[in-house]
Design a protein around this motif. Structure first.
Motif, PDB file in Angstrom:
ATOM      1  N   ARG A  77      14.724  -5.867   7.559  1.00 52.85           N
ATOM      2  CA  ARG A  77      14.144  -4.830   6.881  1.00 52.85           C
ATOM      3  C   ARG A  77      12.812  -4.679   5.917  1.00 52.85           C
ATOM      4  NH1 ARG A  77      20.089  -4.477   5.633  1.00 52.85           N
ATOM      5  NH2 ARG A  77      19.720  -5.126   3.534  1.00 52.85           N
ATOM      6  N   ARG A  78      12.693  -5.987   5.472  1.00 53.21           N
ATOM      7  CA  ARG A  78      11.382  -5.983   4.710  1.00 53.21           C
ATOM      8  C   ARG A  78      10.094  -5.978   5.720  1.00 53.21           C
ATOM      9  NH1 ARG A  78       8.046 -10.541   2.324  1.00 53.21           N
ATOM     10  NH2 ARG A  78       8.793 -11.713   3.784  1.00 53.21           N
ATOM     11  N   GLN A  79      10.414  -6.602   6.742  1.00 55.88           N
ATOM     12  CA  GLN A  79       9.397  -6.307   7.830  1.00 55.88           C
ATOM     13  C   GLN A  79       9.355  -4.793   8.440  1.00 55.88           C
ATOM     14  OE1 GLN A  79       7.506  -8.666   9.267  1.00 55.88           O
ATOM     15  NE2 GLN A  79       8.330 -10.434   8.026  1.00 55.88           N
ATOM     16  N   LEU A  80      10.377  -4.124   8.395  1.00 53.94           N
ATOM     17  CA  LEU A  80      10.300  -2.927   8.962  1.00 53.94           C
ATOM     18  C   LEU A  80       9.411  -2.097   7.712  1.00 53.94           C
ATOM     19  CD1 LEU A  80      10.956  -0.077  10.374  1.00 53.94           C
ATOM     20  CD2 LEU A  80      13.072  -0.275   9.192  1.00 53.94           C
ATOM     21  N   ALA A  81       9.552  -2.199   6.606  1.00 52.03           N
ATOM     22  CA  ALA A  81       8.994  -1.398   5.334  1.00 52.03           C
ATOM     23  C   ALA A  81       7.594  -2.071   5.406  1.00 52.03           C
ATOM     24  CB  ALA A  81       9.670  -1.922   4.002  1.00 52.03           C
ATOM     25  N   ASN A  82       7.080  -3.029   6.062  1.00 50.59           N
ATOM     26  CA  ASN A  82       5.734  -3.361   5.777  1.00 50.59           C
ATOM     27  C   ASN A  82       4.951  -3.536   7.001  1.00 50.59           C
ATOM     28  OD1 ASN A  82       5.034  -4.063   2.608  1.00 50.59           O
ATOM     29  ND2 ASN A  82       7.430  -4.757   3.294  1.00 50.59           N
ATOM     30  N   ASP A  83       5.585  -3.016   8.356  1.00 49.94           N
ATOM     31  CA  ASP A  83       5.164  -3.157   9.429  1.00 49.94           C
ATOM     32  C   ASP A  83       3.906  -2.276   9.554  1.00 49.94           C
ATOM     33  OD1 ASP A  83       4.590  -3.253  12.182  1.00 49.94           O
ATOM     34  OD2 ASP A  83       6.571  -3.553  12.765  1.00 49.94           O
ATOM     35  N   PRO A  84       2.926  -3.013   9.863  1.00 52.87           N
ATOM     36  CA  PRO A  84       1.385  -1.785  10.014  1.00 52.87           C
ATOM     37  C   PRO A  84       1.833  -0.673  11.063  1.00 52.87           C
ATOM     38  CG  PRO A  84       0.639  -3.994   9.818  1.00 52.87           C
ATOM     39  CD  PRO A  84       2.116  -4.233   9.970  1.00 52.87           C
ATOM     40  N   LEU A  85       2.716  -0.852  12.033  1.00 52.33           N
ATOM     41  CA  LEU A  85       2.770   0.039  13.097  1.00 52.33           C
ATOM     42  C   LEU A  85       3.769   1.302  12.442  1.00 52.33           C
ATOM     43  CD1 LEU A  85       3.200   0.915  16.255  1.00 52.33           C
ATOM     44  CD2 LEU A  85       5.510  -0.418  16.176  1.00 52.33           C
ATOM     45  N   ASN A  86       4.115   0.759  11.291  1.00 50.68           N
ATOM     46  CA  ASN A  86       5.287   2.064  10.884  1.00 50.68           C
ATOM     47  C   ASN A  86       4.428   2.790   9.516  1.00 50.68           C
ATOM     48  OD1 ASN A  86       7.458   3.733  10.598  1.00 50.68           O
ATOM     49  ND2 ASN A  86       8.270   2.368   9.078  1.00 50.68           N
ATOM     50  N   LEU A  87       3.266   2.266   9.459  1.00 53.79           N
ATOM     51  CA  LEU A  87       2.572   2.786   8.284  1.00 53.79           C
ATOM     52  C   LEU A  87       1.181   3.502   8.520  1.00 53.79           C
ATOM     53  CD1 LEU A  87       2.982  -0.437   6.030  1.00 53.79           C
ATOM     54  CD2 LEU A  87       4.086   1.615   5.644  1.00 53.79           C
ATOM     55  N   LEU A  88       0.970   4.658   7.954  1.00 52.53           N
ATOM     56  CA  LEU A  88      -0.361   5.429   7.956  1.00 52.53           C
ATOM     57  C   LEU A  88      -0.621   5.814   6.465  1.00 52.53           C
ATOM     58  CD1 LEU A  88       0.615   7.699  11.050  1.00 52.53           C
ATOM     59  CD2 LEU A  88      -1.165   5.754  11.146  1.00 52.53           C
ATOM     60  N   ALA A  89      -1.919   5.637   6.365  1.00 54.99           N
ATOM     61  CA  ALA A  89      -2.659   6.388   5.417  1.00 54.99           C
ATOM     62  C   ALA A  89      -2.752   7.821   5.426  1.00 54.99           C
ATOM     63  CB  ALA A  89      -3.979   5.725   4.840  1.00 54.99           C
ATOM     64  N   VAL A  90      -2.202   8.711   4.639  1.00 52.36           N
ATOM     65  CA  VAL A  90      -2.182  10.161   4.808  1.00 52.36           C
ATOM     66  C   VAL A  90      -2.262  10.969   3.600  1.00 52.36           C
ATOM     67  CG1 VAL A  90      -0.699   9.986   6.883  1.00 52.36           C
ATOM     68  CG2 VAL A  90       0.316  10.318   4.430  1.00 52.36           C
TER      69      VAL A  90
END
Length: 308
Positions: free
Chosen positions: A173-186
Motif C-alpha cells: 500500500r505504501r508503494q501504491l501511494a508513492n508509485d509515480p505511475l499513480n501520481l500526477l501534478a495537476v
C-alpha cells in the motif's frame, strides 16, 4: 354407392394435392428446420456469413486489453480506511533523498527552480501544463500558493481501499501511494473537486487527456490487483472506444499533455486570468474563447464565454 364413391374420390384428390404440394416444396429447396417450421432461419454456417466479420480482439499492450483482465466486483465497505493505511505521506520510497511530492513536481513541471540547500530536492517554482484542464499554471512554493498545484493519486487511495487494497500488506500500500505511475501534478481546485471518484463519477475536464487518464487507472489497478465496479468498467470502456490503440502506461513518466481547443488560453503571449474577479477588475468580463486571458477554467458551462 355413387355418393360413397364420390366421397372417396374427393378424399383421394385432396390427398394427391397435399402430396404434390409437399413434393413441390422439396423440389424448391425447402428443408425442415430444427423447429419443424418451414422458412425458419437455417444455421449460420449455411448462410454464407463470414466469421471474419467478428470484432478483432484488442491488441496486446493496449489499455483496452488490460481492462478486460481486471476483475469486476461490487465496491467493498470503506470501513477501516485512513490515509495512514498507506504509510506516511510522500515517503522517499526510491531512496533518492527527495520526497515523492517533490519528485513528481520535478518530473511534471518545466522551468523549475530548486532549493540548492536541499540538494535540489525542494521545487521552489516552475510551470505546469496541467493535464486535467489543458491550461498553464505558474507554481510558486509557499503557504498560500503551493496548493495551486496538487499531486493527485490517479486511482484515489480511498477508491483503492474499497477495491482490493485493504487486502494488500502495508508495504504494497505504501508503494501504491508513492508509485509515480499513480501520481500526477495537476490543478489544485480541479483535484479537490475529484475527491475519491472513479471513472464512473469523475473524468478530467480536458477531453484530450481522458484516454491517457483512464489508461493510467487501468495500469495501476492491474499492477496492484485491484478491481473495478461494473459502472467503472463501462465508463473506462466508453472512453477507450475513442482510442482503442491507447497504450498501457508501464512506468511513471510524465504525461503528454494536449490542450483542448476550448481549454486553450487566449492569443499567444497572453496569460489566462487567474479568476473571474481578476477578469472583472481588468474590465475584460465576460471573456470569450480566443480573447486575451480566456481559459476553460473561467468557463464553467463550456459555452465559450467565461465570467458571464
Amino acid at each position: 354407392m355413387r355418393a360413397g364413391t364420390t366421397t372417396r374420390r374427393g378424399g383421394i384428390a385432396a390427398l394427391g394435392a397435399s402430396v404434390a404440394l409437399l413434393l413441390g416444396a422439396c423440389a424448391g429447396g425447402l428443408e425442415p428446420s430444427s423447429s419443424g417450421l418451414a422458412g425458419a432461419e437455417p444455421p449460420a454456417a449455411q448462410t454464407g456469413r463470414d466469421e471474419s466479420e467478428r470484432p478483432a480482439p484488442p491488441a496486446a499492450g493496449t489499455a483496452v486489453a488490460a481492462l478486460e483482465t481486471l476483475a469486476v466486483k461490487g465496491r467493498a465497505p470503506k470501513t477501516g480506511y485512513s490515509r495512514d493505511q498507506f504509510g506516511p505521506a510522500w515517503a522517499d520510497v526510491d531512496h533518492n533523498g527527495c520526497d515523492t511530492r517533490n519528485d513528481i513536481l520535478a518530473r511534471d513541471l518545466t522551468r523549475t527552480v530548486t532549493d540548492p540547500g536541499t540538494h535540489d530536492c525542494i521545487v521552489l517554482s516552475g510551470v505546469l501544463a496541467d493535464p486535467y484542464t489543458g491550461t498553464r499554471i505558474d507554481f510558486l512554493r509557499g503557504q498560500a500558493t503551493s496548493t495551486a498545484v496538487q499531486i493527485d493519486h490517479v486511482v484515489a487511495l480511498s477508491d483503492a481501499w474499497q477495491k482490493g487494497a485493504q487486502q494488500l500488506d502495508g508495504e504494497a500500500r505504501r508503494q501504491l501511494a508513492n508509485d509515480p505511475l499513480n501520481l500526477l501534478a495537476v490543478d489544485g481546485p480541479t483535484n479537490s473537486g475529484k475527491g475519491d471518484g472513479d471513472a464512473a463519477t469523475w473524468l478530467p475536464p480536458s477531453k484530450a487527456f481522458r484516454c491517457q487518464y483512464v489508461a493510467r487507472q487501468v495500469a495501476v489497478k492491474q499492477a496492484y490487483a485491484l478491481w473495478v465496479t461494473q459502472a467503472e468498467h463501462d465508463a473506462i470502456a466508453r472512453e477507450l472506444s475513442r482510442c482503442p490503440d491507447e497504450p498501457l502506461p508501464s512506468g511513471g513518466v510524465a504525461p503528454e499533455v494536449v490542450a483542448d481547443d476550448d481549454a486553450a488560453a487566449g492569443p499567444a503571449g497572453t496569460e489566462p486570468f487567474a479568476s473571474c474577479a481578476e477578469a472583472r477588475a481588468a474590465g475584460a468580463a465576460p471573456v470569450r474563447r480566443g480573447d486575451p486571458g480566456y481559459s476553460s477554467r473561467l468557463d464553467g458551462d463550456g459555452d465559450g464565454v467565461g465570467c458571464e
